[in-house]
Enzyme design. Sequence first.
Site, PDB file in Angstrom:
ATOM      1  N   LYS A 174       0.865  -1.191   0.000  1.00  0.00           N
ATOM      2  CA  LYS A 174       0.000   0.000   0.000  1.00  0.00           C
ATOM      3  C   LYS A 174       0.891   1.227   0.000  1.00  0.00           C
ATOM      4  CE  LYS A 174      -1.966   2.983   2.244  1.00  0.00           C
ATOM      5  NZ  LYS A 174      -1.850   4.384   1.720  1.00  0.00           N
ATOM      6  N   GLU A 249       9.761   2.197  10.240  1.00  0.00           N
ATOM      7  CA  GLU A 249      10.843   3.130   9.881  1.00  0.00           C
ATOM      8  C   GLU A 249      10.215   4.505   9.908  1.00  0.00           C
ATOM      9  OE1 GLU A 249      13.918   2.332   9.340  1.00  0.00           O
ATOM     10  OE2 GLU A 249      13.840   0.187   8.955  1.00  0.00           O
ATOM     11  N   CYS A 283      13.883  11.012   5.359  1.00  0.00           N
ATOM     12  CA  CYS A 283      13.876  10.712   6.783  1.00  0.00           C
ATOM     13  C   CYS A 283      15.246  10.958   7.397  1.00  0.00           C
ATOM     14  CB  CYS A 283      13.483   9.261   6.988  1.00  0.00           C
ATOM     15  SG  CYS A 283      14.482   8.122   6.023  1.00  0.00           S
ATOM     16  N   GLU A 384      10.407  17.307  13.113  1.00  0.00           N
ATOM     17  CA  GLU A 384      10.811  17.004  11.739  1.00  0.00           C
ATOM     18  C   GLU A 384      10.068  17.924  10.770  1.00  0.00           C
ATOM     19  OE1 GLU A 384       9.422  13.315   9.977  1.00  0.00           O
ATOM     20  OE2 GLU A 384      11.458  12.897   9.316  1.00  0.00           O
TER      21      GLU A 384
HETATM   22  P1  NAD Z   1       2.603   9.266   6.682  1.00  0.00           P
HETATM   23  O1  NAD Z   1       2.988   8.693   7.962  1.00  0.00           O
HETATM   24  O2  NAD Z   1       1.602  10.338   6.641  1.00  0.00           O
HETATM   25  O3  NAD Z   1       2.052   8.140   5.694  1.00  0.00           O
HETATM   26  C1  NAD Z   1       2.795   6.971   5.412  1.00  0.00           C
HETATM   27  C2  NAD Z   1       1.867   5.876   4.921  1.00  0.00           C
HETATM   28  O4  NAD Z   1       1.012   5.478   5.981  1.00  0.00           O
HETATM   29  C3  NAD Z   1       0.936   6.301   3.772  1.00  0.00           C
HETATM   30  O5  NAD Z   1       0.856   5.216   2.856  1.00  0.00           O
HETATM   31  C4  NAD Z   1      -0.397   6.493   4.473  1.00  0.00           C
HETATM   32  O6  NAD Z   1      -1.504   6.293   3.642  1.00  0.00           O
HETATM   33  C5  NAD Z   1      -0.321   5.412   5.540  1.00  0.00           C
HETATM   34  N1  NAD Z   1      -1.170   5.629   6.716  1.00  0.00           N
HETATM   35  C6  NAD Z   1      -1.452   6.787   7.339  1.00  0.00           C
HETATM   36  N2  NAD Z   1      -2.257   6.554   8.396  1.00  0.00           N
HETATM   37  C7  NAD Z   1      -2.467   5.224   8.459  1.00  0.00           C
HETATM   38  C8  NAD Z   1      -3.224   4.367   9.316  1.00  0.00           C
HETATM   39  N3  NAD Z   1      -3.902   4.845  10.347  1.00  0.00           N
HETATM   40  N4  NAD Z   1      -3.211   3.046   9.071  1.00  0.00           N
HETATM   41  C9  NAD Z   1      -2.519   2.544   8.038  1.00  0.00           C
HETATM   42  N5  NAD Z   1      -1.808   3.313   7.176  1.00  0.00           N
HETATM   43  C10 NAD Z   1      -1.777   4.626   7.386  1.00  0.00           C
HETATM   44  O7  NAD Z   1       3.983   9.729   6.061  1.00  0.00           O
HETATM   45  P2  NAD Z   1       4.244  10.605   4.782  1.00  0.00           P
HETATM   46  O8  NAD Z   1       3.807  12.002   5.073  1.00  0.00           O
HETATM   47  O9  NAD Z   1       3.721   9.915   3.563  1.00  0.00           O
HETATM   48  O10 NAD Z   1       5.848  10.526   4.698  1.00  0.00           O
HETATM   49  C11 NAD Z   1       6.685  11.327   5.445  1.00  0.00           C
HETATM   50  C12 NAD Z   1       7.163  10.647   6.704  1.00  0.00           C
HETATM   51  O11 NAD Z   1       7.785   9.402   6.410  1.00  0.00           O
HETATM   52  C13 NAD Z   1       8.214  11.453   7.422  1.00  0.00           C
HETATM   53  O12 NAD Z   1       7.941  11.542   8.796  1.00  0.00           O
HETATM   54  C14 NAD Z   1       9.495  10.669   7.214  1.00  0.00           C
HETATM   55  O13 NAD Z   1      10.477  10.849   8.168  1.00  0.00           O
HETATM   56  C15 NAD Z   1       9.006   9.276   7.132  1.00  0.00           C
HETATM   57  N6  NAD Z   1       9.997   8.456   6.412  1.00  0.00           N
HETATM   58  C16 NAD Z   1      10.776   7.580   7.130  1.00  0.00           C
HETATM   59  C17 NAD Z   1      11.755   6.827   6.491  1.00  0.00           C
HETATM   60  C18 NAD Z   1      12.625   5.865   7.243  1.00  0.00           C
HETATM   61  O14 NAD Z   1      13.175   4.972   6.633  1.00  0.00           O
HETATM   62  N7  NAD Z   1      12.788   5.983   8.535  1.00  0.00           N
HETATM   63  C19 NAD Z   1      11.913   6.951   5.123  1.00  0.00           C
HETATM   64  C20 NAD Z   1      11.121   7.846   4.436  1.00  0.00           C
HETATM   65  C21 NAD Z   1      10.145   8.589   5.094  1.00  0.00           C
END
Ligand code: NAD
Length: 492
Positions: A174, A249, A283, A384
């Site tokens: 997803k 992550e 990230c 962040e």
């Molecule tokens: P997000 O957390 O808003 O969304 C990530 C994913 O989670 C999306 O596919 C979203 O649809 C899904 N999601 C959201 N709520 C959910 C729920 N309740 N149940 C199931 N799925 C759900 O993140 P974003 O805004 O897309 O991305 C940015 C974030 O990702 C930043 O905080 C960044 O640091 C993090 N990130 C971390 C890494 C790592 O490896 N540590 C890498 C890249 C990005």
Amino acid sequence: MTRYQLFINNEWVDPQSRRWFDSLDPYTGVAWAEIPRANAEDADRAVTAAANAFEGPWSRISASERGMILHKFGQLIERDASKLGEVESRDNGKLMSEVMGQVRYMAKYFYYYGGLADKIQGAIVPIDKPKVFNMIRYEPMGVVVSITPWNSSLLLTAWKMAAALCAGNTMVCKPSEFTSASLFELARLAQEAGLPAGVVNVVTGFGAEVGEPLIRHPKVQRIAFTGGDEAGRKVYAAAADGLKRVSLELGGKSPNIVFDDADLGRAANGVITGIFSAGGQTCMAGSRLLLQESIHDEFVERILKITQSAKVGNPADPDTEIGPIATRPQFDKVMNYIDIAKKEGARCVAGGRALSGPGYGAGQFVEPTVFVDVSNDMRIAQEEVFGPVLSVLKFRDEEDAIRIGNDIRFGLAAGVWTKSLHRAMLMSERLKAGTVWINNYRSTSYTTPFGGFKHSGIGREGGMEAVREYMETKSVWISTELEMPNPFVRKY
Ligand code: NAD
């Protein structure tokens, strides 16, 4: 407009809702693709397909064959790298040069894990009892759900997919609702590589509508999540209800620490790479620059010179160095943090404004921004931003750098710039982060684990360690005793 369909059981199908939503090009702001809005019924269809594949055809394929399929998958990714890169760049606004590097490198995850597939060996344990063997087997878990963010949809899915399939699991992926298209293109290659129906499925839509039903589905064993820590907490809670295995992550606010003995030219380039690669939308962004007091002014001058020369603009233009912010909500969030930093008393010495007009498409651009006079209790130092915004802090000595570096809830990564071996070792031991880079920044590899301490996550991706996280450990006891004594007959 391209209208996509869900990929379930090697078939392209409409979502049960018969609803689609638009995916926008972050540069032009124009909708370019229609993405299926999947719901709990689609989640169930995809998980059922993955569960059937796990019990059926995928379980009958030997580990060596599995490895060969993964290898072929990698070759197809290399063959179609341009197509994959174009779709991803159009969806998330990342520079074509950056995306192409990611896509080509992503193939190597499939080669590495393809090679590893038939080398995951169990053990015979020298046991303390007579006439009995104890054998350890590593077995796949079953259906793995991957949930990924918008900044690197393909690469972050590949990290999970290559390791999970290597271990013998099946998957439902997803992607973020903002950047879904590239995973459909990846799914085409999964099918062409020869993965049996149901081994890889892609469902798209929103977290609450399809993400959560996937996590809560009783046939799902393992969740591999990358995203923000807010969503991460919800995912963790939903997974806990079903006692699912989870890797998270999450975000970061990584310190990049420059000592007075460092090669300052090299460090300046490393600091710029750390914060402005992918426009800071990573990230691992080195978004807290910690400078030893004695070099503060000189070093800030150096980074301002580089920052002010950055070419911001169209991600498809090969000369562009910083592209747009990937989504409108994220653009608003970055601009809001710039306001917060100014109100907190941080001093903006570069950037700080949105960019619009000719060359800036729909105006979803933020100037590369540097704040000085930042103290570690400010929100701009603790939260962040996920954009091209650098906070500069001062430190006195090693202990002070360690204290400030660790005084944060995140622990994804840290950079250290020094010529002293003593300092390098000390910092690598004392910094609480999953990755510490000494005299470099942003290096990652399929061969080595990546993940976070503290609120930056749980579990590791990459390397041999990651495969174990997609497997259960089973102890098998085999008795060679000819008789089973009656337990109710006393022997004393
Ligand atoms: P997000 O957390 O808003 O969304 C990530 C994913 O989670 C999306 O596919 C979203 O649809 C899904 N999601 C959201 N709520 C959910 C729920 N309740 N149940 C199931 N799925 C759900 O993140 P974003 O805004 O897309 O991305 C940015 C974030 O990702 C930043 O905080 C960044 O640091 C993090 N990130 C971390 C890494 C790592 O490896 N540590 C890498 C890249 C990005």
